[in-house]
Motif scaffolding. Structure first.
Motif, PDB file in Angstrom:
ATOM      1  N   GLU A 106      53.342   1.113  64.592  1.00 34.85           N
ATOM      2  CA  GLU A 106      54.793   1.052  64.399  1.00 34.85           C
ATOM      3  C   GLU A 106      55.236   1.889  63.212  1.00 34.85           C
ATOM      4  O   GLU A 106      56.272   2.565  63.271  1.00 34.85           O
ATOM      5  CB  GLU A 106      55.239  -0.400  64.207  1.00 34.85           C
ATOM      6  CG  GLU A 106      55.197  -1.229  65.465  1.00 34.85           C
ATOM      7  CD  GLU A 106      55.606  -2.669  65.222  1.00 34.85           C
ATOM      8  OE1 GLU A 106      56.390  -2.943  64.289  1.00 34.85           O
ATOM      9  OE2 GLU A 106      55.130  -3.531  65.981  1.00 34.85           O
ATOM     10  N   THR A 107      54.472   1.865  62.129  1.00 33.94           N
ATOM     11  CA  THR A 107      54.798   2.685  60.963  1.00 33.94           C
ATOM     12  C   THR A 107      54.746   4.163  61.325  1.00 33.94           C
ATOM     13  O   THR A 107      55.623   4.942  60.933  1.00 33.94           O
ATOM     14  CB  THR A 107      53.831   2.385  59.801  1.00 33.94           C
ATOM     15  OG1 THR A 107      53.975   1.016  59.429  1.00 33.94           O
ATOM     16  CG2 THR A 107      54.104   3.271  58.601  1.00 33.94           C
ATOM     17  N   ALA A 108      53.743   4.563  62.090  1.00 34.76           N
ATOM     18  CA  ALA A 108      53.626   5.955  62.521  1.00 34.76           C
ATOM     19  C   ALA A 108      54.848   6.373  63.338  1.00 34.76           C
ATOM     20  O   ALA A 108      55.416   7.456  63.119  1.00 34.76           O
ATOM     21  CB  ALA A 108      52.343   6.151  63.333  1.00 34.76           C
ATOM     22  N   VAL A 109      55.260   5.508  64.250  1.00 36.95           N
ATOM     23  CA  VAL A 109      56.425   5.808  65.085  1.00 36.95           C
ATOM     24  C   VAL A 109      57.681   5.910  64.222  1.00 36.95           C
ATOM     25  O   VAL A 109      58.491   6.836  64.394  1.00 36.95           O
ATOM     26  CB  VAL A 109      56.606   4.741  66.191  1.00 36.95           C
ATOM     27  CG1 VAL A 109      57.946   4.901  66.905  1.00 36.95           C
ATOM     28  CG2 VAL A 109      55.458   4.806  67.184  1.00 36.95           C
ATOM     29  N   GLN A 110      57.856   4.979  63.289  1.00 32.81           N
ATOM     30  CA  GLN A 110      59.047   4.997  62.437  1.00 32.81           C
ATOM     31  C   GLN A 110      59.142   6.293  61.632  1.00 32.81           C
ATOM     32  O   GLN A 110      60.197   6.931  61.605  1.00 32.81           O
ATOM     33  CB  GLN A 110      59.042   3.812  61.483  1.00 32.81           C
ATOM     34  CG  GLN A 110      59.342   2.504  62.135  1.00 32.81           C
ATOM     35  CD  GLN A 110      59.181   1.333  61.179  1.00 32.81           C
ATOM     36  OE1 GLN A 110      58.692   1.479  60.063  1.00 32.81           O
ATOM     37  NE2 GLN A 110      59.582   0.151  61.629  1.00 32.81           N
ATOM     38  N   TYR A 111      58.049   6.671  60.985  1.00 27.96           N
ATOM     39  CA  TYR A 111      58.087   7.882  60.170  1.00 27.96           C
ATOM     40  C   TYR A 111      58.235   9.134  61.029  1.00 27.96           C
ATOM     41  O   TYR A 111      58.885  10.096  60.616  1.00 27.96           O
ATOM     42  CB  TYR A 111      56.869   7.966  59.254  1.00 27.96           C
ATOM     43  CG  TYR A 111      57.092   7.176  57.992  1.00 27.96           C
ATOM     44  CD1 TYR A 111      57.489   7.804  56.821  1.00 27.96           C
ATOM     45  CD2 TYR A 111      56.955   5.790  57.979  1.00 27.96           C
ATOM     46  CE1 TYR A 111      57.732   7.075  55.669  1.00 27.96           C
ATOM     47  CE2 TYR A 111      57.186   5.054  56.845  1.00 27.96           C
ATOM     48  CZ  TYR A 111      57.573   5.701  55.686  1.00 27.96           C
ATOM     49  OH  TYR A 111      57.823   4.974  54.552  1.00 27.96           O
ATOM     50  N   GLN A 112      57.664   9.117  62.228  1.00 30.04           N
ATOM     51  CA  GLN A 112      57.869  10.247  63.127  1.00 30.04           C
ATOM     52  C   GLN A 112      59.350  10.360  63.474  1.00 30.04           C
ATOM     53  O   GLN A 112      59.920  11.450  63.446  1.00 30.04           O
ATOM     54  CB  GLN A 112      57.042  10.101  64.401  1.00 30.04           C
ATOM     55  CG  GLN A 112      57.327  11.245  65.381  1.00 30.04           C
ATOM     56  CD  GLN A 112      56.407  11.274  66.561  1.00 30.04           C
ATOM     57  OE1 GLN A 112      55.290  10.772  66.500  1.00 30.04           O
ATOM     58  NE2 GLN A 112      56.858  11.874  67.640  1.00 30.04           N
ATOM     59  N   MET A 113      59.965   9.226  63.785  1.00 27.28           N
ATOM     60  CA  MET A 113      61.375   9.256  64.177  1.00 27.28           C
ATOM     61  C   MET A 113      62.268   9.680  63.009  1.00 27.28           C
ATOM     62  O   MET A 113      63.168  10.504  63.177  1.00 27.28           O
ATOM     63  CB  MET A 113      61.805   7.891  64.713  1.00 27.28           C
ATOM     64  CG  MET A 113      63.208   7.878  65.268  1.00 27.28           C
ATOM     65  SD  MET A 113      63.496   9.049  66.615  1.00 27.28           S
ATOM     66  CE  MET A 113      62.705   8.200  67.958  1.00 27.28           C
ATOM     67  N   TYR A 114      62.029   9.129  61.816  1.00 29.48           N
ATOM     68  CA  TYR A 114      62.843   9.516  60.658  1.00 29.48           C
ATOM     69  C   TYR A 114      62.796  11.029  60.453  1.00 29.48           C
ATOM     70  O   TYR A 114      63.826  11.675  60.228  1.00 29.48           O
ATOM     71  CB  TYR A 114      62.328   8.868  59.362  1.00 29.48           C
ATOM     72  CG  TYR A 114      62.348   7.371  59.302  1.00 29.48           C
ATOM     73  CD1 TYR A 114      63.285   6.610  59.986  1.00 29.48           C
ATOM     74  CD2 TYR A 114      61.407   6.689  58.539  1.00 29.48           C
ATOM     75  CE1 TYR A 114      63.286   5.221  59.909  1.00 29.48           C
ATOM     76  CE2 TYR A 114      61.397   5.309  58.451  1.00 29.48           C
ATOM     77  CZ  TYR A 114      62.339   4.583  59.139  1.00 29.48           C
ATOM     78  OH  TYR A 114      62.333   3.219  59.054  1.00 29.48           O
ATOM     79  N   HIS A 115      61.605  11.582  60.526  1.00 32.55           N
ATOM     80  CA  HIS A 115      61.458  12.997  60.207  1.00 32.55           C
ATOM     81  C   HIS A 115      61.809  13.899  61.384  1.00 32.55           C
ATOM     82  O   HIS A 115      62.216  15.043  61.178  1.00 32.55           O
ATOM     83  CB  HIS A 115      60.081  13.257  59.598  1.00 32.55           C
ATOM     84  CG  HIS A 115      60.001  12.627  58.244  1.00 32.55           C
ATOM     85  ND1 HIS A 115      59.570  11.323  58.072  1.00 32.55           N
ATOM     86  CD2 HIS A 115      60.387  13.077  57.032  1.00 32.55           C
ATOM     87  CE1 HIS A 115      59.678  11.026  56.792  1.00 32.55           C
ATOM     88  NE2 HIS A 115      60.171  12.067  56.141  1.00 32.55           N
ATOM     89  N   ALA A 116      61.728  13.375  62.599  1.00 28.15           N
ATOM     90  CA  ALA A 116      62.258  14.117  63.748  1.00 28.15           C
ATOM     91  C   ALA A 116      63.770  14.276  63.583  1.00 28.15           C
ATOM     92  O   ALA A 116      64.317  15.370  63.794  1.00 28.15           O
ATOM     93  CB  ALA A 116      61.937  13.389  65.047  1.00 28.15           C
ATOM     94  N   LEU A 117      64.432  13.206  63.167  1.00 29.54           N
ATOM     95  CA  LEU A 117      65.875  13.283  62.913  1.00 29.54           C
ATOM     96  C   LEU A 117      66.171  14.193  61.731  1.00 29.54           C
ATOM     97  O   LEU A 117      67.182  14.903  61.718  1.00 29.54           O
ATOM     98  CB  LEU A 117      66.450  11.881  62.693  1.00 29.54           C
ATOM     99  CG  LEU A 117      66.390  10.971  63.916  1.00 29.54           C
ATOM    100  CD1 LEU A 117      66.849   9.555  63.551  1.00 29.54           C
ATOM    101  CD2 LEU A 117      67.194  11.536  65.070  1.00 29.54           C
ATOM    102  N   GLY A 118      65.274  14.183  60.735  1.00 31.52           N
ATOM    103  CA  GLY A 118      65.422  15.099  59.604  1.00 31.52           C
ATOM    104  C   GLY A 118      65.335  16.552  60.051  1.00 31.52           C
ATOM    105  O   GLY A 118      66.141  17.391  59.631  1.00 31.52           O
ATOM    106  N   ILE A 119      64.388  16.861  60.913  1.00 29.27           N
ATOM    107  CA  ILE A 119      64.237  18.225  61.433  1.00 29.27           C
ATOM    108  C   ILE A 119      65.470  18.610  62.249  1.00 29.27           C
ATOM    109  O   ILE A 119      65.995  19.728  62.120  1.00 29.27           O
ATOM    110  CB  ILE A 119      62.942  18.348  62.264  1.00 29.27           C
ATOM    111  CG1 ILE A 119      61.713  18.225  61.355  1.00 29.27           C
ATOM    112  CG2 ILE A 119      62.905  19.675  63.022  1.00 29.27           C
ATOM    113  CD1 ILE A 119      60.393  18.072  62.099  1.00 29.27           C
ATOM    114  N   LEU A 120      65.948  17.686  63.047  1.00 26.05           N
ATOM    115  CA  LEU A 120      67.162  17.918  63.826  1.00 26.05           C
ATOM    116  C   LEU A 120      68.340  18.222  62.887  1.00 26.05           C
ATOM    117  O   LEU A 120      69.088  19.175  63.097  1.00 26.05           O
ATOM    118  CB  LEU A 120      67.452  16.686  64.682  1.00 26.05           C
ATOM    119  CG  LEU A 120      68.627  16.736  65.635  1.00 26.05           C
ATOM    120  CD1 LEU A 120      68.383  17.732  66.746  1.00 26.05           C
ATOM    121  CD2 LEU A 120      68.846  15.345  66.222  1.00 26.05           C
ATOM    122  N   ALA A 121      68.470  17.443  61.833  1.00 29.71           N
ATOM    123  CA  ALA A 121      69.546  17.664  60.855  1.00 29.71           C
ATOM    124  C   ALA A 121      69.392  19.020  60.166  1.00 29.71           C
ATOM    125  O   ALA A 121      70.393  19.699  59.912  1.00 29.71           O
ATOM    126  CB  ALA A 121      69.543  16.543  59.816  1.00 29.71           C
TER     127      ALA A 121
END
Length: 124
Positions: A40-55
């Motif tokens: 779950e931690t891996a998924v959360q950090y992937q999602m946060y930084h995927a959104l960061g890359i998108l931004a």
């Protein structure tokens, strides 16, 4: 930086897939709830930084911060951070090989450096 918009979206979609996979297909396969939490931690950090890359792709538009090598570096570092941080945690959660935990902080440092570069780009 349309590439970062596409990359961020792909990584976010993959994050949703991996989150669902962990919650359903792997739910009973983890050696303990501890490993499920690692996933779950891996998924959360992937999602946060995927959104960061998108931004970053959006911010690189001339209407915002414009094309900047700092933003490009930040995007590449976030991507590499996902590979190191989330990737090592995914493998750790599934295999239980604790030595992989030594790779995870490298990804964390890459995330931090990426965000510092975003700060610098914004203030420049």
């Amino acid at each position: 930086m349309e590439m970062f918009i596409a990359l961020g979206a792909v990584l976010a979609a993959l994050g949703v897939v991996l989150g669902a996979f962990g919650a359903h297909a792997l739910k009973d396969k983890f050696a303990s709830p501890h490993y499920a939490a690692i996933w779950e931690t891996a998924v959360q950090y992937q999602m946060y930084h995927a959104l960061g890359i998108l931004a970053l792709g959006i911010l690189s538009n001339d209407a915002f911060l414009g094309s900047s090598s700092l933003l490009s570096w930040a995007g590449y570092l976030m991507f590499t951070g996902i590979v190191f941080f989330s990737g090592s945690l995914y493998v750790l959660a599934v295999t239980g090989v604790k030595k992989l935990g030594a790779i995870t902080p490298i990804g964390g440092m890459l995330f931090i450096v990426a965000w510092v570069l975003v700060i610098i780009a914004a203030l420049s």
